[in-house]
Write a protein that holds these residues in place. Structure first.
Motif, mmCIF file in Angstrom:
data_model
loop_
_atom_site.group_PDB
_atom_site.id
_atom_site.type_symbol
_atom_site.label_atom_id
_atom_site.label_comp_id
_atom_site.label_asym_id
_atom_site.label_seq_id
_atom_site.Cartn_x
_atom_site.Cartn_y
_atom_site.Cartn_z
ATOM 1 N N MET A 283 -10.359 -81.297 32.250
ATOM 2 C CA MET A 283 -11.360 -80.838 33.213
ATOM 3 C C MET A 283 -11.288 -79.318 33.304
ATOM 4 N N TRP A 284 -12.451 -78.667 33.128
ATOM 5 C CA TRP A 284 -12.497 -77.211 33.076
ATOM 6 C C TRP A 284 -13.590 -76.703 34.014
ATOM 7 N N VAL A 285 -13.361 -75.517 34.572
ATOM 8 C CA VAL A 285 -14.369 -74.866 35.417
ATOM 9 C C VAL A 285 -14.548 -73.432 34.928
ATOM 10 N N ASN A 286 -15.738 -72.895 35.140
ATOM 11 C CA ASN A 286 -16.024 -71.523 34.738
ATOM 12 C C ASN A 286 -15.082 -70.542 35.437
ATOM 13 N N ASP A 287 -14.713 -69.510 34.701
ATOM 14 C CA ASP A 287 -13.833 -68.474 35.256
ATOM 15 C C ASP A 287 -14.455 -67.093 35.073
ATOM 16 N N ASP A 288 -14.611 -66.665 33.837
ATOM 17 C CA ASP A 288 -15.192 -65.355 33.546
ATOM 18 C C ASP A 288 -16.218 -65.465 32.429
ATOM 19 N N ARG A 289 -17.129 -64.506 32.417
ATOM 20 C CA ARG A 289 -18.108 -64.407 31.335
ATOM 21 C C ARG A 289 -18.156 -62.955 30.872
ATOM 22 N N ILE A 290 -17.992 -62.767 29.574
ATOM 23 C CA ILE A 290 -17.980 -61.418 28.984
ATOM 24 C C ILE A 290 -19.207 -61.258 28.107
ATOM 25 N N THR A 291 -19.990 -60.226 28.387
ATOM 26 C CA THR A 291 -21.191 -59.938 27.608
ATOM 27 C C THR A 291 -21.012 -58.611 26.888
ATOM 28 N N THR A 292 -21.115 -58.645 25.573
ATOM 29 C CA THR A 292 -21.016 -57.438 24.750
ATOM 30 C C THR A 292 -22.314 -57.317 23.960
ATOM 31 N N THR A 293 -23.031 -56.235 24.190
ATOM 32 C CA THR A 293 -24.366 -56.065 23.618
ATOM 33 C C THR A 293 -24.422 -54.815 22.750
ATOM 34 N N TYR A 294 -25.028 -54.959 21.568
ATOM 35 C CA TYR A 294 -25.260 -53.839 20.654
ATOM 36 C C TYR A 294 -26.757 -53.611 20.515
ATOM 37 N N ASP A 295 -27.149 -52.363 20.212
ATOM 38 C CA ASP A 295 -28.561 -52.112 19.946
ATOM 39 C C ASP A 295 -28.852 -52.424 18.479
ATOM 40 N N ASN A 296 -30.065 -52.146 18.041
ATOM 41 C CA ASN A 296 -30.469 -52.524 16.684
ATOM 42 C C ASN A 296 -29.818 -51.680 15.597
ATOM 43 N N PHE A 297 -29.082 -50.619 16.009
ATOM 44 C CA PHE A 297 -28.334 -49.827 15.039
ATOM 45 C C PHE A 297 -26.855 -50.206 15.033
ATOM 46 N N ASP A 303 -20.808 -53.526 27.967
ATOM 47 C CA ASP A 303 -19.564 -54.303 27.996
ATOM 48 C C ASP A 303 -19.381 -54.756 29.440
ATOM 49 N N GLN A 304 -19.704 -56.009 29.702
ATOM 50 C CA GLN A 304 -19.798 -56.499 31.075
ATOM 51 C C GLN A 304 -18.938 -57.736 31.284
ATOM 52 N N THR A 305 -18.253 -57.778 32.431
ATOM 53 C CA THR A 305 -17.456 -58.939 32.813
ATOM 54 C C THR A 305 -17.955 -59.475 34.146
ATOM 55 N N GLU A 306 -18.129 -60.803 34.191
ATOM 56 C CA GLU A 306 -18.564 -61.467 35.417
ATOM 57 C C GLU A 306 -17.573 -62.564 35.778
ATOM 58 N N SER A 307 -17.452 -62.840 37.062
ATOM 59 C CA SER A 307 -16.624 -63.943 37.556
ATOM 60 C C SER A 307 -17.511 -65.017 38.169
ATOM 61 N N TRP A 308 -17.021 -66.258 38.097
ATOM 62 C CA TRP A 308 -17.776 -67.403 38.622
ATOM 63 C C TRP A 308 -17.411 -67.602 40.097
ATOM 64 N N ASN A 309 -18.360 -67.339 40.979
ATOM 65 C CA ASN A 309 -18.144 -67.468 42.415
ATOM 66 C C ASN A 309 -19.319 -68.189 43.048
ATOM 67 N N ASN A 310 -19.006 -69.234 43.827
ATOM 68 C CA ASN A 310 -20.047 -69.977 44.551
ATOM 69 C C ASN A 310 -21.152 -70.440 43.603
ATOM 70 N N ASN A 311 -20.718 -70.945 42.440
ATOM 71 C CA ASN A 311 -21.647 -71.502 41.456
ATOM 72 C C ASN A 311 -22.623 -70.466 40.898
ATOM 73 N N ALA A 312 -22.188 -69.215 40.838
ATOM 74 C CA ALA A 312 -23.033 -68.169 40.265
ATOM 75 C C ALA A 312 -22.139 -67.092 39.652
ATOM 76 N N TRP A 313 -22.675 -66.381 38.657
ATOM 77 C CA TRP A 313 -21.941 -65.297 38.018
ATOM 78 C C TRP A 313 -22.129 -64.003 38.809
ATOM 79 N N THR A 314 -21.030 -63.306 39.051
ATOM 80 C CA THR A 314 -21.053 -62.041 39.778
ATOM 81 C C THR A 314 -20.366 -60.975 38.933
ATOM 82 N N ILE A 315 -21.021 -59.816 38.772
ATOM 83 C CA ILE A 315 -20.443 -58.741 37.971
ATOM 84 C C ILE A 315 -19.204 -58.190 38.664
ATOM 85 N N THR A 316 -18.100 -58.159 37.948
ATOM 86 C CA THR A 316 -16.865 -57.585 38.474
ATOM 87 C C THR A 316 -16.553 -56.226 37.856
ATOM 88 N N SER A 317 -16.993 -56.002 36.643
ATOM 89 C CA SER A 317 -16.842 -54.695 35.996
ATOM 90 C C SER A 317 -17.824 -54.608 34.845
#
Length: 452
Positions: A283-297, A303-317
């Protein structure tokens, strides 16, 4: 945020395919791939220009950096000026730092490279008011497969270099040249004796891909379990990009689940990693989500980190970079911003402007290139590169670049008696024109291929 395997897997075998990049802090995966003590120096030539596979590359000769004054709500008028020098391969060999307001010197950095464009020595000097004086240096040694085997850090005592730390790594390979273990040692500076530090043992499947990595520390004369990454599946093994893995910790004589990660990728290299924690067996629950985005070059812009709080993602850094380009697609301005969680918005952090661009004629192995073949061309899926007359005994790094110079595939070519004949798999790439580039001690060999 839990430590992740992906952050270091992404960069271990690849030169950064970007015209601008930010150095990210290495995480737990340093143990798995980078190795303890391995350098994180990022030299401008490999992060600024994509080396588009042409005979010339354009690089900045100068940049100016300024921090944000939040009180005055403007960029500071003074900052740091960096002046760059390059070798014939476009590698940054020297950076001279000075104050933008007074032009007073501040320091210098120097880099040397091997035939693979890997840094073999980094050193820096400080300005003492009348002259540059040595400060510290790091030296690196690599094996035939291009993996770092020795790192030595030294400081200048006024008359000579004095070793402060030294790390040694020994690799074991299978017949397919896939790493099966890494043993780490650290030099005891008090008695000048190498001491065991830790090791990683990899499980390799029938496809010669890692499925598990066990990290052990040396304790009281024996290796003891510490952490392991298991059930690894790969999005792209050639680039060491995993799509799923599970982390466990050794506790009470057994492996205990710590986290699991699922990663999804975009064609330009952007990815999202979702980390989950266990609440009970299976059994697993969401903890963190990391988004790393590059442009077309291929440049890192988020570089974004979110935490799972109250059934929603919240940016932490989060850090993002707003880039401006010249008409010929060189970065001329980079605005770095940090996410302020209290304000709920991004705020300026640092501004870098690039100028005094220089165009370098990169060294090409024209004799080798003339004799090299890549066929069939066009191809519906695979093409075989043939190359002879090589002086190297170890593997040669190679990559496939798309039409805008982004590295879309990497590989290691293995010469036998001075020749290479190896198949390159392009089946997963969209139709288009690609450049295959092989790095040799005589220069780069490039061949174009059309994927139908």
């Amino acid at each position: 945020m839990k430590k992740t395997l992906l952050s270091c897997l992404v960069g271990w075998l690849l030169a950064v395919p970007a015209t601008y990049a930010q150095t990210q802090t290495p995480t737990r995966a340093v143990k798995l791939l980078l190795g303890k003590g391995e350098s994180q120096h990022t030299h401008l030539a490999s992060v600024y220009n994509a080396h588009r596979g042409t005979a010339t590359i354009t690089l900045p000769g100068r940049s100016t950096g300024r921090s944000w004054n939040s009180t005055a709500n403007r960029w500071n008028t003074s900052g740091a000026v960096s002046t760059y020098s390059y070798d014939s391969r476009g590698n940054n060999t020297q950076v001279v730092y000075s104050d933008s307001a007074t032009a007073m010197p501040e320091g210098k950095e120097f880099y040397t490279y091997n035939s693979r464009n890997q840094v073999t020595e980094y050193s820096d000097q400080n300005w003492n008011g009348s002259a540059y004086v040595n400060d510290e240096r790091e030296q690196y040694t690599y094996d035939a497969q291009g993996n770092n085997t020795l790192q030595v850090r030294q400081t200048w005592n006024g008359t000579a270099w004095v070793t402060q730390s030294s790390y040694r790594t020994t690799y074991t390979y299978n017949t397919a040249n896939v790493v099966t273990s890494r043993v780490y040692e650290q030099l005891n500076m008090s008695n000048n004796i190498w001491e065991q530090d830790g090791r990683i043992t990899f499980t390799v499947n029938a496809n010669n891909q890692w499925t598990e990595a066990v990290y052990q520390e040396w304790n009281n004369g024996a290796y003891v379990n510490d952490e392991r990454t298991r059930n690894i599946t790969w999005y792209d093994w050639g680039k060491l990009l995993p799509s799923y893995y599970e982390d466990q910790e050794w506790s009470g004589g057994a492996w205990v689940d710590d986290q699991r990660s699922t990663i999804t990728y975009q064609p330009n290299g952007s990815y999202v990693e979702v980390q989950q924690q266990p609440t009970a067996p299976n059994m697993w629950v969401n903890d963190d989500r990391i988004t790393t985005t590059y442009d077309n070059f291929g440049n890192l812009i988020l570089d974004q980190t979110e935490s799972w709080n109250n059934n929603a993602w919240t940016i932490t850094s989060a850090d993002r970079t707003v880039l401006s380009y010249t008409a010929t697609n060189e970065v001329r301005r980079a605005v770095e911003q940090e996410y302020n969680t209290s304000l709920g918005r991004y705020v300026n952090s640092y501004l870098t402007t690039y100028g005094s661009f220089v165009t370098l004629a990169t060294r090409r192995a024209t004799g080798l290139e003339a004799a090299a073949t890549l066929h069939p061309n066009p191809t519906a899926g695979t093409a075989t590169i043939s190359l002879s007359g090589l002086r190297e005994q170890g593997t040669l790094p190679a990559e496939v670049l798309n039409v805008v110079g982004q590295v879309v595939q990497t590989m290691a070519l293995r010469p036998q008696q001075g020749s290479i004949k190896q198949e390159i798999n392009l089946t997963t790439l969209p139709a288009g024109v690609y450049t295959v580039r092989v790095h040799t001690s005589d220069g780069a060999v490039t061949k174009r291929v059309v994927k139908q």
